[in-house]
Design a protein around this motif. Sequence first.
Motif, short mmCIF file in Angstrom:
data_model
loop_
_atom_site.label_atom_id
_atom_site.label_comp_id
_atom_site.label_asym_id
_atom_site.label_seq_id
_atom_site.Cartn_x
_atom_site.Cartn_y
_atom_site.Cartn_z
N ASN A 70 16.54 -18.82 23.22
CA ASN A 70 16.18 -19.99 22.44
C ASN A 70 16.36 -19.76 20.94
OD1 ASN A 70 15.41 -21.27 24.79
ND2 ASN A 70 13.22 -20.94 24.51
N ASP A 71 16.55 -20.87 20.22
CA ASP A 71 16.51 -20.86 18.76
C ASP A 71 17.63 -20.01 18.16
OD1 ASP A 71 15.37 -22.00 16.58
OD2 ASP A 71 13.57 -20.76 16.54
N VAL A 72 18.88 -20.33 18.55
CA VAL A 72 20.02 -19.50 18.13
C VAL A 72 21.17 -20.37 17.65
CG1 VAL A 72 21.79 -17.86 18.86
CG2 VAL A 72 19.46 -17.65 19.76
N VAL A 73 21.73 -20.03 16.49
CA VAL A 73 23.09 -20.41 16.10
C VAL A 73 23.79 -19.12 15.71
CG1 VAL A 73 22.64 -22.79 15.44
CG2 VAL A 73 22.32 -20.99 13.75
N PHE A 74 25.05 -18.94 16.19
CA PHE A 74 25.71 -17.64 16.08
C PHE A 74 27.21 -17.88 16.00
CE2 PHE A 74 27.05 -13.42 17.42
CZ PHE A 74 26.03 -12.59 16.96
N VAL A 75 27.87 -17.41 14.93
CA VAL A 75 29.28 -17.74 14.69
C VAL A 75 30.19 -16.53 14.87
CG1 VAL A 75 29.05 -17.38 12.19
CG2 VAL A 75 30.93 -18.79 13.09
N GLU A 76 31.33 -16.76 15.56
CA GLU A 76 32.35 -15.74 15.73
C GLU A 76 33.77 -16.28 15.52
OE1 GLU A 76 31.84 -13.92 19.54
OE2 GLU A 76 29.80 -13.29 19.11
N GLY A 77 33.90 -17.61 15.30
CA GLY A 77 35.23 -18.17 15.15
C GLY A 77 35.26 -19.32 14.17
N TRP A 78 36.33 -19.37 13.35
CA TRP A 78 36.48 -20.48 12.40
C TRP A 78 37.92 -20.51 11.91
CZ3 TRP A 78 34.41 -19.67 6.75
CH2 TRP A 78 34.73 -18.39 6.29
N ARG A 79 38.24 -21.58 11.19
CA ARG A 79 39.56 -21.72 10.56
C ARG A 79 39.42 -22.66 9.37
NH1 ARG A 79 41.72 -26.77 11.54
NH2 ARG A 79 40.94 -27.86 13.39
N GLU A 80 40.43 -22.60 8.49
CA GLU A 80 40.44 -23.54 7.36
C GLU A 80 40.91 -24.90 7.85
OE1 GLU A 80 42.01 -23.92 2.72
OE2 GLU A 80 42.81 -22.34 4.02
N LEU A 81 40.29 -25.96 7.33
CA LEU A 81 40.72 -27.32 7.64
C LEU A 81 41.87 -27.72 6.74
CD1 LEU A 81 37.31 -29.13 8.18
CD2 LEU A 81 39.14 -28.90 9.87
N ILE A 135 33.87 -24.32 11.69
CA ILE A 135 33.36 -23.19 12.46
C ILE A 135 32.91 -23.68 13.83
CG2 ILE A 135 32.58 -22.13 10.30
CD1 ILE A 135 29.71 -22.44 11.25
N TYR A 136 33.15 -22.83 14.81
CA TYR A 136 32.64 -23.05 16.16
C TYR A 136 31.58 -21.99 16.42
CZ TYR A 136 36.65 -26.13 16.91
OH TYR A 136 37.57 -27.16 16.82
N TYR A 137 30.40 -22.41 16.81
CA TYR A 137 29.27 -21.49 16.91
C TYR A 137 28.61 -21.57 18.27
CZ TYR A 137 26.31 -25.61 16.12
OH TYR A 137 25.69 -26.83 16.24
N GLY A 138 28.03 -20.45 18.69
CA GLY A 138 27.23 -20.42 19.89
C GLY A 138 25.85 -20.96 19.61
#
Length: 396
Positions: A351-362, A380-383
């Motif tokens: 519970n209570d999680v935001v976690f990022v491992e992937g992104w790109r420039e728009l 960003i795409y986050y878990g």
Amino acid sequence: LAMVVVAAVVVSVVLLDKSAKQPQPQRYAVSAVRVNGGRPVVSHGASGNCSSVFRFNYNCAVVPILDRTRSVLVGEALMVRCQDVKSNVSGVVTPTPSVLAYTPRLNDLDELDDIRFARITNESVVMRPESQADNFGVEDPRVVYDPQSGEYIMMYTAAAQNATTKDVIAILSSARSPTPSVASSWTRHGPVFPAHPHRWSKSGALLLGPFEQQQKTETTNVSYLFWGDSTNQPALHVATAPYPAVTPFEDIQGGGQAQLLATRDATDGFFDSALVEAGPMPLPLADGNFLFLYNSARRVPKTPAHPNGLQYNIGWAVLDQTTPNQVVQRCGKRPLLSPELDWELSGGLVNDVVFVEGWRELGTAHVDTELGTARQSFLIYYGAGDGHVGAVRVNA
């Protein structure tokens, strides 16, 4: 996340992050806004786009899809960590070992209100556990494209459980592929730190070179790796590898001594007081410096909704363009993103999680109506809650 750490040993000397104690000139402003109408972009479901046959889908990497010249971005895909329910005893869920699944974007890259990815099925899986070295799962991918080799490099965690003691260890590992959607194209290269094959390590954010580095009497070109969590040391580690080989990696100063972005004091109100962990690869800003996102946690009272007593948030820092292990500016006491939506707060493994491992420039800039200036934008795409994938636009 979603891993019980029973035994882990890391030997290193901690060098405190000076940015935690010394005031910094405020040069950059970074903000985030949720997109896709506040809905997950990948979630468990019976059918349809953005759905998955797996119960838990989270912590994904962005895989850029390039044209034939390998210079123009024409699409994207996600490499998603997926798990099912192995057992459920009195509401206590034990998940299956993690696998990594590839799902391509189905609509325009600049569409942020209705982001669509292909349905994830068992056929989407491109990496599974294959030996005792990863029998507990392959987890938390981060992917970069290497123009020198024309291959995609994936940093991921190989989680192994000892059959006798049941202790679990995480080993940061790497793999390469020219065609990331094809499972058989991935070649695994084992631990990123071959000199320390049994050292607890995870979460590798790779910044490809060339960067000049002075080593004794000569100058060499290197790539940087920002890696680890602060489970055993209260900061991230920094390592380098010869460019363009990108292997093997060695810790700057040896023994894991070089540190980046230490945890900060909870009594001062900081959101990253209990844990810091590497996010995705740093991306360049307009002035040449790099924006780096990192994951973090702070302690909250233990309750049935928070059995581990932690809330996970996302922070940011700007790294120097020529010496990326130097922090130009770090965010203040307020995180870039915190769990707020129902599917971020509960419903997954944690519970209570935001976690990022992937992104790109728009490809489109964001116009700041208050300042009347254009700002760089990233997606960003986050878990979320170790069960879903969400999307956020970041303006810098």
